[in-house]
Scaffold this motif. Structure first.
Motif, PDB file in Angstrom:
ATOM      1  N   UNK A 204       0.818  -1.226   0.000  1.00  0.00           N
ATOM      2  CA  UNK A 204       0.000   0.000   0.000  1.00  0.00           C
ATOM      3  C   UNK A 204       0.848   1.271   0.000  1.00  0.00           C
ATOM      4  N   UNK A 205       1.797   1.472   0.905  1.00  0.00           N
ATOM      5  CA  UNK A 205       2.588   2.720   0.844  1.00  0.00           C
ATOM      6  C   UNK A 205       3.438   2.824  -0.403  1.00  0.00           C
ATOM      7  N   UNK A 206       3.916   1.682  -0.896  1.00  0.00           N
ATOM      8  CA  UNK A 206       4.754   1.711  -2.108  1.00  0.00           C
ATOM      9  C   UNK A 206       3.949   2.178  -3.315  1.00  0.00           C
ATOM     10  N   UNK A 207       2.746   1.654  -3.478  1.00  0.00           N
ATOM     11  CA  UNK A 207       1.927   2.037  -4.633  1.00  0.00           C
ATOM     12  C   UNK A 207       1.399   3.451  -4.507  1.00  0.00           C
ATOM     13  N   UNK A 208       1.075   3.875  -3.272  1.00  0.00           N
ATOM     14  CA  UNK A 208       0.625   5.251  -3.079  1.00  0.00           C
ATOM     15  C   UNK A 208       1.724   6.256  -3.425  1.00  0.00           C
ATOM     16  N   UNK A 209       2.961   5.921  -3.078  1.00  0.00           N
ATOM     17  CA  UNK A 209       4.068   6.814  -3.415  1.00  0.00           C
ATOM     18  C   UNK A 209       4.408   6.762  -4.897  1.00  0.00           C
ATOM     19  N   UNK A 210       4.150   5.625  -5.531  1.00  0.00           N
ATOM     20  CA  UNK A 210       4.515   5.467  -6.934  1.00  0.00           C
ATOM     21  C   UNK A 210       3.556   6.202  -7.864  1.00  0.00           C
ATOM     22  N   UNK A 211       2.273   6.211  -7.532  1.00  0.00           N
ATOM     23  CA  UNK A 211       1.300   6.729  -8.491  1.00  0.00           C
ATOM     24  C   UNK A 211       1.361   8.251  -8.663  1.00  0.00           C
ATOM     25  N   UNK A 212       2.006   8.973  -7.754  1.00  0.00           N
ATOM     26  CA  UNK A 212       2.125  10.430  -7.915  1.00  0.00           C
ATOM     27  C   UNK A 212       3.545  10.862  -8.225  1.00  0.00           C
ATOM     28  N   UNK A 213       4.462   9.900  -8.410  1.00  0.00           N
ATOM     29  CA  UNK A 213       5.876  10.251  -8.538  1.00  0.00           C
ATOM     30  C   UNK A 213       6.201  10.814  -9.913  1.00  0.00           C
ATOM     31  N   UNK A 214       7.106  11.810  -9.926  1.00  0.00           N
ATOM     32  CA  UNK A 214       7.556  12.425 -11.170  1.00  0.00           C
ATOM     33  C   UNK A 214       9.078  12.431 -11.314  1.00  0.00           C
ATOM     34  N   UNK A 215       9.795  11.817 -10.390  1.00  0.00           N
ATOM     35  CA  UNK A 215      11.252  11.939 -10.373  1.00  0.00           C
ATOM     36  C   UNK A 215      11.980  10.663 -10.783  1.00  0.00           C
ATOM     37  N   UNK A 216      11.389   9.509 -10.630  1.00  0.00           N
ATOM     38  CA  UNK A 216      12.080   8.258 -10.946  1.00  0.00           C
ATOM     39  C   UNK A 216      12.275   8.120 -12.444  1.00  0.00           C
ATOM     40  N   UNK A 217      13.418   7.533 -12.820  1.00  0.00           N
ATOM     41  CA  UNK A 217      13.681   7.271 -14.238  1.00  0.00           C
ATOM     42  C   UNK A 217      13.762   5.790 -14.560  1.00  0.00           C
ATOM     43  N   UNK A 218      13.677   4.934 -13.561  1.00  0.00           N
ATOM     44  CA  UNK A 218      13.752   3.486 -13.793  1.00  0.00           C
ATOM     45  C   UNK A 218      12.879   2.788 -12.758  1.00  0.00           C
ATOM     46  N   UNK A 219      11.906   1.997 -13.231  1.00  0.00           N
ATOM     47  CA  UNK A 219      11.005   1.244 -12.350  1.00  0.00           C
ATOM     48  C   UNK A 219      10.985  -0.200 -12.824  1.00  0.00           C
ATOM     49  N   UNK A 220      11.206  -1.128 -11.892  1.00  0.00           N
ATOM     50  CA  UNK A 220      11.219  -2.552 -12.239  1.00  0.00           C
ATOM     51  C   UNK A 220      10.617  -3.345 -11.086  1.00  0.00           C
TER      52      UNK A 220
END
Length: 516
Positions: free
Chosen positions: A57-73
Protein backbone atom coordinates in the motif's frame (compact mmCIF):
# COMPACT_ATOMS: atom_id res chain seq x y z
CA UNK A 1 -4.31 5.31 8.13
CA UNK A 2 -4.15 9.09 8.45
CA UNK A 3 -4.37 11.26 5.38
CA UNK A 4 -1.32 13.16 4.16
CA UNK A 5 -1.44 16.88 3.54
CA UNK A 6 -1.39 18.46 0.11
CA UNK A 7 2.06 19.92 0.77
CA UNK A 8 3.41 16.48 1.68
CA UNK A 9 1.97 14.99 -1.50
CA UNK A 10 3.48 17.81 -3.55
CA UNK A 11 6.91 17.12 -2.10
CA UNK A 12 6.30 13.38 -2.51
CA UNK A 13 5.96 13.75 -6.25
CA UNK A 14 9.55 14.97 -6.33
CA UNK A 15 11.12 13.06 -3.42
CA UNK A 16 9.98 9.43 -3.65
CA UNK A 17 11.98 8.01 -0.76
CA UNK A 18 10.84 10.67 1.76
CA UNK A 19 7.19 10.29 0.85
CA UNK A 20 7.43 6.49 0.95
CA UNK A 21 8.96 6.59 4.43
CA UNK A 22 6.22 8.99 5.55
CA UNK A 23 3.50 6.63 4.34
CA UNK A 24 5.18 3.70 6.06
CA UNK A 25 5.35 5.68 9.31
CA UNK A 26 1.65 6.54 9.05
CA UNK A 27 0.68 2.89 8.87
CA UNK A 28 3.31 1.87 11.45
CA UNK A 29 5.37 -0.37 9.14
CA UNK A 30 9.03 -0.60 8.25
CA UNK A 31 10.15 0.78 4.85
CA UNK A 32 11.64 -1.72 2.46
CA UNK A 33 15.40 -1.17 2.42
CA UNK A 34 15.91 -1.91 -1.27
CA UNK A 35 13.22 0.58 -2.27
CA UNK A 36 14.66 3.41 -0.16
CA UNK A 37 18.27 2.88 -1.24
CA UNK A 38 17.37 2.64 -4.93
CA UNK A 39 14.97 5.59 -4.88
CA UNK A 40 17.77 7.93 -3.81
CA UNK A 41 19.46 7.12 -7.13
CA UNK A 42 16.27 7.54 -9.15
CA UNK A 43 15.75 3.81 -9.54
CA UNK A 44 13.22 1.46 -7.94
CA UNK A 45 13.97 -2.23 -8.42
CA UNK A 46 11.70 -4.44 -6.32
CA UNK A 47 11.74 -8.18 -5.76
CA UNK A 48 7.97 -8.60 -5.68
CA UNK A 49 8.16 -12.00 -3.98
CA UNK A 50 9.56 -10.45 -0.80
CA UNK A 51 6.84 -7.84 -0.25
CA UNK A 52 4.05 -8.73 2.16
CA UNK A 53 0.50 -7.55 1.59
CA UNK A 54 0.87 -4.64 4.02
CA UNK A 55 4.06 -3.44 2.30
CA UNK A 56 2.34 -2.81 -1.05
CA UNK A 57 0.00 0.00 0.00
CA UNK A 58 2.59 2.72 0.84
CA UNK A 59 4.75 1.71 -2.11
CA UNK A 60 1.93 2.04 -4.63
CA UNK A 61 0.62 5.25 -3.08
CA UNK A 62 4.07 6.81 -3.42
CA UNK A 63 4.52 5.47 -6.93
CA UNK A 64 1.30 6.73 -8.49
CA UNK A 65 2.13 10.43 -7.92
CA UNK A 66 5.88 10.25 -8.54
CA UNK A 67 7.56 12.43 -11.17
CA UNK A 68 11.25 11.94 -10.37
CA UNK A 69 12.08 8.26 -10.95
CA UNK A 70 13.68 7.27 -14.24
CA UNK A 71 13.75 3.49 -13.79
CA UNK A 72 11.01 1.24 -12.35
CA UNK A 73 11.22 -2.55 -12.24
CA UNK A 74 9.07 -5.13 -10.47
CA UNK A 75 10.44 -8.64 -10.81
CA UNK A 76 9.71 -12.15 -9.63
CA UNK A 77 12.37 -14.84 -9.64
CA UNK A 78 10.32 -18.01 -9.53
CA UNK A 79 11.18 -19.03 -13.12
CA UNK A 80 14.95 -18.99 -12.88
CA UNK A 81 17.55 -20.75 -10.78
CA UNK A 82 18.34 -18.66 -7.66
CA UNK A 83 21.84 -17.45 -6.92
CA UNK A 84 23.82 -18.54 -3.87
CA UNK A 85 23.04 -15.28 -2.03
CA UNK A 86 19.31 -15.67 -2.68
CA UNK A 87 19.44 -19.26 -1.45
CA UNK A 88 21.03 -18.17 1.80
CA UNK A 89 18.46 -15.37 2.14
CA UNK A 90 15.54 -17.74 1.55
CA UNK A 91 16.99 -20.18 4.06
CA UNK A 92 17.47 -17.64 6.86
CA UNK A 93 14.37 -15.50 6.34
CA UNK A 94 10.77 -16.50 6.76
CA UNK A 95 9.49 -14.28 3.95
CA UNK A 96 10.19 -15.11 0.33
CA UNK A 97 10.37 -18.86 0.93
CA UNK A 98 9.52 -20.79 -2.17
CA UNK A 99 6.90 -22.86 -0.42
CA UNK A 100 4.82 -19.75 0.46
CA UNK A 101 2.49 -17.70 -1.74
CA UNK A 102 3.62 -14.06 -2.04
CA UNK A 103 1.16 -11.21 -2.14
CA UNK A 104 1.98 -10.39 -5.76
CA UNK A 105 0.31 -13.66 -6.74
CA UNK A 106 -3.07 -12.18 -5.76
CA UNK A 107 -5.06 -10.51 -8.50
CA UNK A 108 -5.99 -7.61 -6.22
CA UNK A 109 -2.34 -6.62 -5.76
CA UNK A 110 -1.59 -7.00 -9.47
CA UNK A 111 -4.53 -4.77 -10.36
CA UNK A 112 -3.44 -2.06 -7.91
CA UNK A 113 0.14 -2.27 -9.20
CA UNK A 114 -0.95 -1.73 -12.81
CA UNK A 115 -3.17 1.20 -11.83
CA UNK A 116 -0.36 2.84 -9.88
CA UNK A 117 2.04 2.42 -12.81
CA UNK A 118 -0.55 3.85 -15.22
CA UNK A 119 -1.03 6.90 -12.95
CA UNK A 120 2.73 7.35 -12.75
CA UNK A 121 3.03 7.14 -16.55
CA UNK A 122 0.39 9.83 -16.86
CA UNK A 123 2.09 12.43 -14.64
CA UNK A 124 5.82 11.73 -15.12
CA UNK A 125 8.16 13.06 -17.77
CA UNK A 126 11.40 11.55 -16.41
CA UNK A 127 10.64 7.83 -16.50
CA UNK A 128 12.65 6.17 -19.28
CA UNK A 129 12.52 2.47 -18.42
CA UNK A 130 9.65 0.29 -17.16
CA UNK A 131 10.06 -3.44 -16.51
CA UNK A 132 7.62 -6.05 -15.23
CA UNK A 133 9.10 -9.54 -15.07
CA UNK A 134 7.24 -12.81 -14.43
CA UNK A 135 4.09 -11.10 -13.11
CA UNK A 136 0.86 -12.69 -14.29
CA UNK A 137 -1.21 -10.01 -16.03
CA UNK A 138 -4.85 -10.31 -17.02
CA UNK A 139 -6.42 -8.50 -19.94
CA UNK A 140 -7.85 -5.72 -17.73
CA UNK A 141 -4.37 -5.11 -16.27
CA UNK A 142 -2.90 -4.93 -19.76
CA UNK A 143 -5.63 -2.49 -20.79
CA UNK A 144 -4.70 -0.27 -17.83
CA UNK A 145 -1.02 -0.30 -18.80
CA UNK A 146 -1.95 0.40 -22.41
CA UNK A 147 -3.92 3.49 -21.40
CA UNK A 148 -0.98 4.71 -19.33
CA UNK A 149 1.48 4.19 -22.19
CA UNK A 150 -0.79 6.13 -24.53
CA UNK A 151 -0.56 9.21 -22.30
CA UNK A 152 3.20 8.93 -21.69
CA UNK A 153 5.91 10.62 -23.73
CA UNK A 154 9.15 9.65 -21.97
CA UNK A 155 9.43 5.84 -21.68
CA UNK A 156 12.02 4.41 -24.07
CA UNK A 157 12.30 0.84 -22.78
CA UNK A 158 9.26 -1.31 -21.97
CA UNK A 159 9.69 -4.92 -20.85
CA UNK A 160 7.08 -7.56 -19.94
CA UNK A 161 9.31 -10.64 -19.76
CA UNK A 162 7.57 -13.87 -18.73
CA UNK A 163 4.31 -12.07 -17.94
CA UNK A 164 2.23 -14.71 -19.78
CA UNK A 165 0.39 -12.18 -21.90
CA UNK A 166 -0.90 -14.34 -24.71
CA UNK A 167 -2.00 -13.19 -28.14
CA UNK A 168 -5.14 -11.36 -27.00
CA UNK A 169 -3.38 -9.25 -24.37
CA UNK A 170 -0.61 -8.37 -26.82
CA UNK A 171 -3.20 -7.17 -29.31
CA UNK A 172 -4.73 -4.90 -26.65
CA UNK A 173 -1.29 -3.59 -25.65
CA UNK A 174 -0.21 -2.90 -29.23
CA UNK A 175 -3.11 -0.48 -29.67
CA UNK A 176 -1.67 1.62 -26.86
CA UNK A 177 1.99 1.63 -27.89
CA UNK A 178 1.65 1.97 -31.66
CA UNK A 179 1.46 5.77 -31.39
CA UNK A 180 4.27 6.07 -28.79
CA UNK A 181 7.03 7.66 -30.84
CA UNK A 182 9.27 7.84 -27.77
CA UNK A 183 9.29 4.04 -27.28
CA UNK A 184 12.48 2.48 -28.66
CA UNK A 185 12.72 -1.04 -27.17
CA UNK A 186 10.03 -3.56 -26.23
CA UNK A 187 10.61 -6.99 -24.72
CA UNK A 188 7.94 -9.70 -24.87
CA UNK A 189 10.14 -12.69 -24.05
CA UNK A 190 8.40 -15.77 -22.68
CA UNK A 191 4.91 -14.28 -23.05
CA UNK A 192 3.21 -17.41 -24.49
CA UNK A 193 2.88 -15.91 -27.97
CA UNK A 194 1.95 -17.89 -31.08
CA UNK A 195 1.91 -16.91 -34.76
CA UNK A 196 -1.10 -14.68 -33.98
CA UNK A 197 1.08 -12.67 -31.61
CA UNK A 198 3.72 -12.43 -34.33
CA UNK A 199 1.00 -11.14 -36.66
CA UNK A 200 0.17 -8.43 -34.11
CA UNK A 201 3.85 -7.44 -33.91
CA UNK A 202 4.07 -7.39 -37.71
CA UNK A 203 1.04 -5.10 -37.91
CA UNK A 204 2.68 -2.84 -35.32
CA UNK A 205 5.84 -2.65 -37.44
CA UNK A 206 3.84 -1.87 -40.58
CA UNK A 207 1.80 0.82 -38.82
CA UNK A 208 4.85 2.66 -37.53
CA UNK A 209 6.62 2.21 -40.85
CA UNK A 210 3.70 3.90 -42.64
CA UNK A 211 3.79 6.80 -40.22
CA UNK A 212 7.55 7.20 -40.65
CA UNK A 213 7.28 7.12 -44.44
CA UNK A 214 4.74 9.95 -44.24
CA UNK A 215 7.03 11.94 -41.98
CA UNK A 216 10.00 11.29 -44.27
CA UNK A 217 7.97 12.52 -47.25
CA UNK A 218 7.15 15.75 -45.38
CA UNK A 219 10.80 16.25 -44.47
CA UNK A 220 11.91 15.66 -48.07
CA UNK A 221 9.92 18.61 -49.42
CA UNK A 222 11.78 21.69 -50.72
CA UNK A 223 14.93 19.66 -51.44
CA UNK A 224 15.44 18.61 -47.84
CA UNK A 225 17.00 15.31 -46.87
CA UNK A 226 15.12 13.42 -44.10
CA UNK A 227 17.14 12.06 -41.18
CA UNK A 228 15.82 8.54 -40.62
CA UNK A 229 17.77 7.97 -37.41
CA UNK A 230 16.15 10.90 -35.61
CA UNK A 231 12.60 9.72 -36.28
CA UNK A 232 10.79 8.24 -33.31
CA UNK A 233 9.50 4.69 -33.04
CA UNK A 234 10.58 1.16 -32.26
CA UNK A 235 14.17 0.15 -32.95
CA UNK A 236 14.38 -3.18 -31.10
CA UNK A 237 11.80 -5.94 -30.55
CA UNK A 238 12.61 -8.98 -28.40
CA UNK A 239 10.44 -12.11 -28.69
CA UNK A 240 12.74 -14.74 -27.18
CA UNK A 241 11.33 -17.81 -25.46
CA UNK A 242 8.02 -17.98 -27.39
CA UNK A 243 8.27 -21.55 -28.62
CA UNK A 244 4.91 -21.53 -30.43
CA UNK A 245 5.88 -18.64 -32.72
CA UNK A 246 7.08 -21.08 -35.37
CA UNK A 247 7.73 -20.66 -39.07
CA UNK A 248 4.40 -18.98 -39.70
CA UNK A 249 5.22 -16.21 -37.24
CA UNK A 250 8.72 -15.83 -38.71
CA UNK A 251 7.26 -15.48 -42.22
CA UNK A 252 4.85 -12.78 -41.03
CA UNK A 253 7.68 -10.86 -39.39
CA UNK A 254 9.84 -11.20 -42.51
CA UNK A 255 7.02 -9.81 -44.63
CA UNK A 256 6.66 -6.83 -42.30
CA UNK A 257 10.41 -6.13 -42.39
CA UNK A 258 10.53 -5.86 -46.18
CA UNK A 259 9.24 -2.27 -46.32
CA UNK A 260 10.61 -1.11 -42.96
CA UNK A 261 13.69 1.10 -42.85
CA UNK A 262 13.95 1.79 -39.13
CA UNK A 263 13.94 -1.43 -37.07
CA UNK A 264 17.52 -2.26 -36.03
CA UNK A 265 17.24 -5.41 -33.90
CA UNK A 266 14.91 -8.40 -33.78
CA UNK A 267 15.59 -11.15 -31.22
CA UNK A 268 14.03 -14.57 -31.88
CA UNK A 269 15.87 -16.97 -29.59
CA UNK A 270 13.98 -20.17 -28.69
CA UNK A 271 11.02 -19.45 -30.96
CA UNK A 272 10.57 -22.86 -32.60
CA UNK A 273 11.76 -21.64 -36.02
CA UNK A 274 12.95 -24.18 -38.60
CA UNK A 275 14.73 -23.83 -41.94
CA UNK A 276 11.55 -22.61 -43.68
CA UNK A 277 11.15 -19.54 -41.47
CA UNK A 278 14.91 -18.92 -41.39
CA UNK A 279 15.08 -18.85 -45.20
CA UNK A 280 12.27 -16.29 -45.30
CA UNK A 281 14.22 -14.09 -42.90
CA UNK A 282 17.38 -14.58 -44.95
CA UNK A 283 15.54 -13.57 -48.14
CA UNK A 284 14.32 -10.45 -46.34
CA UNK A 285 17.92 -9.51 -45.49
CA UNK A 286 18.79 -9.46 -49.19
CA UNK A 287 17.36 -5.97 -49.65
CA UNK A 288 17.12 -4.78 -46.04
CA UNK A 289 20.53 -3.44 -44.97
CA UNK A 290 19.52 -1.42 -41.89
CA UNK A 291 18.82 -4.49 -39.68
CA UNK A 292 21.97 -5.03 -37.61
CA UNK A 293 20.76 -7.72 -35.15
CA UNK A 294 18.67 -10.72 -36.15
CA UNK A 295 19.16 -13.26 -33.38
CA UNK A 296 17.86 -16.74 -34.31
CA UNK A 297 20.17 -18.70 -32.04
CA UNK A 298 18.92 -21.52 -29.80
CA UNK A 299 16.53 -22.73 -32.50
CA UNK A 300 17.65 -26.33 -32.97
CA UNK A 301 15.48 -26.89 -36.07
CA UNK A 302 17.64 -24.47 -38.11
CA UNK A 303 20.65 -25.88 -39.93
CA UNK A 304 24.06 -24.47 -39.12
CA UNK A 305 24.61 -23.24 -42.69
CA UNK A 306 21.38 -21.20 -42.75
CA UNK A 307 22.03 -19.81 -39.28
CA UNK A 308 25.60 -18.81 -40.13
CA UNK A 309 24.41 -17.14 -43.34
CA UNK A 310 21.95 -14.98 -41.41
CA UNK A 311 24.48 -14.09 -38.71
CA UNK A 312 27.05 -13.19 -41.36
CA UNK A 313 24.56 -10.99 -43.21
CA UNK A 314 23.62 -8.93 -40.16
CA UNK A 315 27.03 -8.50 -38.52
CA UNK A 316 28.48 -6.25 -41.20
CA UNK A 317 27.30 -2.97 -39.65
CA UNK A 318 29.54 -2.67 -36.59
CA UNK A 319 28.37 0.85 -35.77
CA UNK A 320 24.78 -0.29 -35.29
CA UNK A 321 26.00 -3.18 -33.17
CA UNK A 322 27.31 -0.74 -30.57
CA UNK A 323 23.91 0.93 -30.24
CA UNK A 324 22.01 -2.37 -30.21
CA UNK A 325 24.24 -5.13 -28.84
CA UNK A 326 23.50 -8.83 -29.15
CA UNK A 327 21.74 -10.45 -26.24
CA UNK A 328 23.33 -13.16 -24.17
CA UNK A 329 22.25 -16.69 -24.92
CA UNK A 330 18.99 -17.19 -23.06
CA UNK A 331 18.91 -20.03 -20.56
CA UNK A 332 15.81 -22.12 -20.16
CA UNK A 333 14.01 -20.87 -17.02
CA UNK A 334 13.48 -23.40 -14.29
CA UNK A 335 10.05 -23.28 -12.73
CA UNK A 336 10.45 -23.49 -8.98
CA UNK A 337 7.98 -25.65 -7.15
CA UNK A 338 5.47 -23.83 -4.99
CA UNK A 339 3.57 -26.83 -3.69
CA UNK A 340 6.22 -28.09 -1.27
CA UNK A 341 9.38 -26.36 -0.03
CA UNK A 342 12.69 -27.78 -1.23
CA UNK A 343 15.68 -28.16 1.05
CA UNK A 344 18.52 -25.87 -0.01
CA UNK A 345 22.02 -26.69 1.09
CA UNK A 346 24.45 -24.01 2.34
CA UNK A 347 28.20 -24.57 2.81
CA UNK A 348 28.75 -26.01 6.27
CA UNK A 349 30.43 -23.90 8.93
CA UNK A 350 32.85 -25.23 11.48
CA UNK A 351 31.06 -25.82 14.75
CA UNK A 352 32.04 -27.39 17.99
CA UNK A 353 30.18 -30.27 19.50
CA UNK A 354 26.88 -29.10 20.91
CA UNK A 355 24.77 -30.90 23.44
CA UNK A 356 21.07 -30.07 23.59
CA UNK A 357 19.41 -30.37 26.97
CA UNK A 358 16.11 -29.28 28.41
CA UNK A 359 12.53 -29.55 27.08
CA UNK A 360 11.90 -30.41 23.43
CA UNK A 361 10.59 -26.92 22.50
CA UNK A 362 13.72 -25.35 24.05
CA UNK A 363 15.94 -27.68 22.03
CA UNK A 364 14.10 -26.77 18.82
CA UNK A 365 14.44 -23.07 19.55
CA UNK A 366 18.21 -23.39 20.09
CA UNK A 367 18.83 -25.15 16.78
CA UNK A 368 20.53 -23.17 13.98
CA UNK A 369 18.20 -21.41 11.52
CA UNK A 370 20.15 -22.50 8.43
CA UNK A 371 20.34 -25.93 6.84
CA UNK A 372 23.41 -27.06 8.88
CA UNK A 373 21.59 -28.62 11.77
CA UNK A 374 23.51 -30.97 13.98
CA UNK A 375 22.30 -34.53 14.12
CA UNK A 376 21.25 -35.15 17.70
CA UNK A 377 20.75 -38.62 19.12
CA UNK A 378 18.52 -38.58 22.13
CA UNK A 379 19.18 -41.49 24.40
CA UNK A 380 16.81 -42.75 27.05
CA UNK A 381 16.33 -41.27 30.52
CA UNK A 382 18.90 -43.61 32.08
CA UNK A 383 21.86 -41.88 30.34
CA UNK A 384 22.42 -38.28 29.17
CA UNK A 385 26.12 -38.09 28.59
CA UNK A 386 26.29 -39.57 25.07
CA UNK A 387 23.91 -37.13 23.39
CA UNK A 388 26.44 -35.17 21.26
CA UNK A 389 27.46 -35.69 17.65
CA UNK A 390 29.84 -33.60 15.58
CA UNK A 391 28.09 -31.40 12.96
CA UNK A 392 31.14 -31.30 10.71
CA UNK A 393 31.16 -35.06 10.11
CA UNK A 394 27.65 -36.43 9.87
CA UNK A 395 25.92 -33.15 8.89
CA UNK A 396 28.25 -32.47 5.97
CA UNK A 397 28.02 -36.00 4.60
CA UNK A 398 24.22 -35.91 4.82
CA UNK A 399 23.95 -32.68 2.85
CA UNK A 400 26.50 -33.82 0.29
CA UNK A 401 24.25 -36.75 -0.51
CA UNK A 402 21.25 -34.40 -0.53
CA UNK A 403 23.06 -32.08 -3.00
CA UNK A 404 23.85 -34.97 -5.33
CA UNK A 405 20.25 -36.14 -5.22
CA UNK A 406 18.98 -32.60 -5.85
CA UNK A 407 21.32 -32.12 -8.84
CA UNK A 408 20.11 -35.41 -10.28
CA UNK A 409 16.48 -34.38 -9.87
CA UNK A 410 17.13 -30.98 -11.45
CA UNK A 411 18.83 -32.58 -14.47
CA UNK A 412 15.89 -34.95 -14.89
CA UNK A 413 13.44 -32.07 -14.65
CA UNK A 414 15.40 -30.07 -17.25
CA UNK A 415 15.38 -33.01 -19.66
CA UNK A 416 11.66 -33.48 -19.02
CA UNK A 417 10.89 -29.79 -19.70
CA UNK A 418 12.95 -29.84 -22.90
CA UNK A 419 11.10 -32.91 -24.09
CA UNK A 420 7.75 -31.27 -23.33
CA UNK A 421 8.76 -28.16 -25.26
CA UNK A 422 9.91 -30.26 -28.21
CA UNK A 423 6.61 -32.15 -28.22
CA UNK A 424 4.67 -28.88 -28.06
CA UNK A 425 6.52 -27.58 -31.10
CA UNK A 426 5.89 -30.86 -32.95
CA UNK A 427 2.19 -30.77 -32.04
CA UNK A 428 1.87 -27.20 -33.25
CA UNK A 429 3.59 -28.06 -36.54
CA UNK A 430 1.29 -31.06 -36.99
CA UNK A 431 -1.74 -28.87 -36.30
CA UNK A 432 -0.62 -26.39 -38.95
CA UNK A 433 -0.06 -29.23 -41.46
CA UNK A 434 -3.47 -30.73 -40.63
CA UNK A 435 -5.19 -27.36 -41.07
CA UNK A 436 -3.49 -26.87 -44.44
CA UNK A 437 -4.45 -30.41 -45.52
CA UNK A 438 -8.09 -29.90 -44.50
CA UNK A 439 -8.22 -26.58 -46.33
CA UNK A 440 -6.64 -28.13 -49.42
CA UNK A 441 -9.09 -31.02 -49.40
CA UNK A 442 -12.06 -28.68 -49.03
CA UNK A 443 -10.83 -26.55 -51.95
CA UNK A 444 -10.26 -29.67 -54.08
CA UNK A 445 -13.75 -31.03 -53.34
CA UNK A 446 -15.33 -27.68 -54.14
CA UNK A 447 -13.39 -27.57 -57.41
CA UNK A 448 -14.54 -31.10 -58.28
CA UNK A 449 -18.20 -30.13 -57.74
CA UNK A 450 -17.75 -27.05 -59.93
CA UNK A 451 -16.17 -29.12 -62.70
CA UNK A 452 -18.96 -31.71 -62.54
CA UNK A 453 -21.64 -29.03 -62.83
CA UNK A 454 -19.79 -27.42 -65.72
CA UNK A 455 -19.40 -30.79 -67.44
CA UNK A 456 -23.11 -31.61 -67.17
CA UNK A 457 -24.01 -28.16 -68.48
CA UNK A 458 -21.71 -28.53 -71.46
CA UNK A 459 -23.16 -31.99 -72.23
CA UNK A 460 -26.72 -30.66 -72.22
CA UNK A 461 -25.78 -27.74 -74.47
CA UNK A 462 -23.99 -30.10 -76.85
CA UNK A 463 -27.04 -32.40 -77.13
CA UNK A 464 -29.35 -29.46 -77.77
CA UNK A 465 -27.09 -28.08 -80.50
CA UNK A 466 -26.84 -31.52 -82.08
CA UNK A 467 -30.62 -31.89 -82.15
CA UNK A 468 -31.03 -28.43 -83.64
CA UNK A 469 -28.47 -29.01 -86.41
CA UNK A 470 -29.18 -32.65 -87.28
CA UNK A 471 -32.29 -33.60 -85.36
CA UNK A 472 -33.91 -37.02 -85.25
CA UNK A 473 -35.79 -38.25 -88.42
CA UNK A 474 -39.22 -36.66 -88.62
CA UNK A 475 -38.67 -34.75 -85.35
CA UNK A 476 -38.10 -31.08 -84.66
CA UNK A 477 -36.39 -29.49 -81.69
CA UNK A 478 -39.75 -28.68 -80.06
CA UNK A 479 -40.96 -32.33 -80.07
CA UNK A 480 -43.55 -31.92 -82.99
CA UNK A 481 -43.40 -33.73 -86.36
CA UNK A 482 -42.13 -31.97 -89.48
CA UNK A 483 -45.47 -32.38 -91.26
CA UNK A 484 -47.18 -30.35 -88.54
CA UNK A 485 -45.08 -27.31 -89.42
CA UNK A 486 -46.88 -24.97 -91.89
CA UNK A 487 -43.72 -23.28 -93.09
CA UNK A 488 -42.17 -26.64 -93.92
CA UNK A 489 -45.23 -27.76 -95.91
CA UNK A 490 -45.29 -24.51 -97.87
CA UNK A 491 -41.64 -24.88 -98.73
CA UNK A 492 -42.20 -28.45 -99.95
CA UNK A 493 -45.22 -27.39 -102.04
CA UNK A 494 -43.25 -24.54 -103.60
CA UNK A 495 -40.41 -26.87 -104.47
CA UNK A 496 -42.80 -29.35 -106.16
CA UNK A 497 -44.42 -26.57 -108.22
CA UNK A 498 -41.04 -25.38 -109.40
CA UNK A 499 -40.12 -28.91 -110.39
CA UNK A 500 -43.27 -29.35 -112.47
CA UNK A 501 -42.69 -25.99 -114.18
CA UNK A 502 -39.17 -27.09 -115.05
CA UNK A 503 -40.49 -30.35 -116.56
CA UNK A 504 -43.06 -28.44 -118.66
CA UNK A 505 -40.31 -26.16 -119.90
CA UNK A 506 -38.29 -29.17 -121.07
CA UNK A 507 -41.27 -30.63 -122.92
CA UNK A 508 -41.93 -27.32 -124.61
CA UNK A 509 -38.38 -27.29 -125.94
CA UNK A 510 -38.61 -30.91 -127.11
CA UNK A 511 -36.19 -32.08 -124.47
CA UNK A 512 -38.56 -34.43 -122.72
CA UNK A 513 -36.17 -37.36 -123.31
CA UNK A 514 -34.01 -35.94 -120.54
CA UNK A 515 -36.73 -36.59 -118.01
CA UNK A 516 -36.92 -40.29 -118.79
Amino acid sequence: MAFTSAETRLRGSIDFSAYYETLCALQDSCPFREVVSGARKGRVVVNADRLALSDWHPLLKALQINKSLDYIAFRRYRRRKPTQEERQLWTRCKFGVRGSHPAIAKREVTTKLCRAIADCLTVTSNLTSLELEDISLKIDNVQTLSNGMTRNSSVRTFSLKYCQLGDRCLEVLSKGIRNCCNLVTVDFSGCCLTWKGAKTVAELIKFQSTQRHSQAWKDSLRQKEPNLDKMGGLRRITLCGNLLLGDKGACLLAEALEDDLWLKALDLQQCGISNKGARQLLACLGYKTNLSVLDIRLNPLIDATVRNSILLAVTEDSQAEEAFPWLDLAQEPETLSTSAPTRISVPAKKQRNVSYRGPLRTQYRKRPANGNRSIVTMIGSETTTGATISANTSGTSLYQSTDAKQVNELSQMEAFHREIQRLRVSIELCKDSLAKEIQGRAEAEARIVELEVENSRLKSELMKSYQVEHGQPGQASNGKTVLDDESTLEAVETAIKKFHAFVDLLKANELDHLTQ
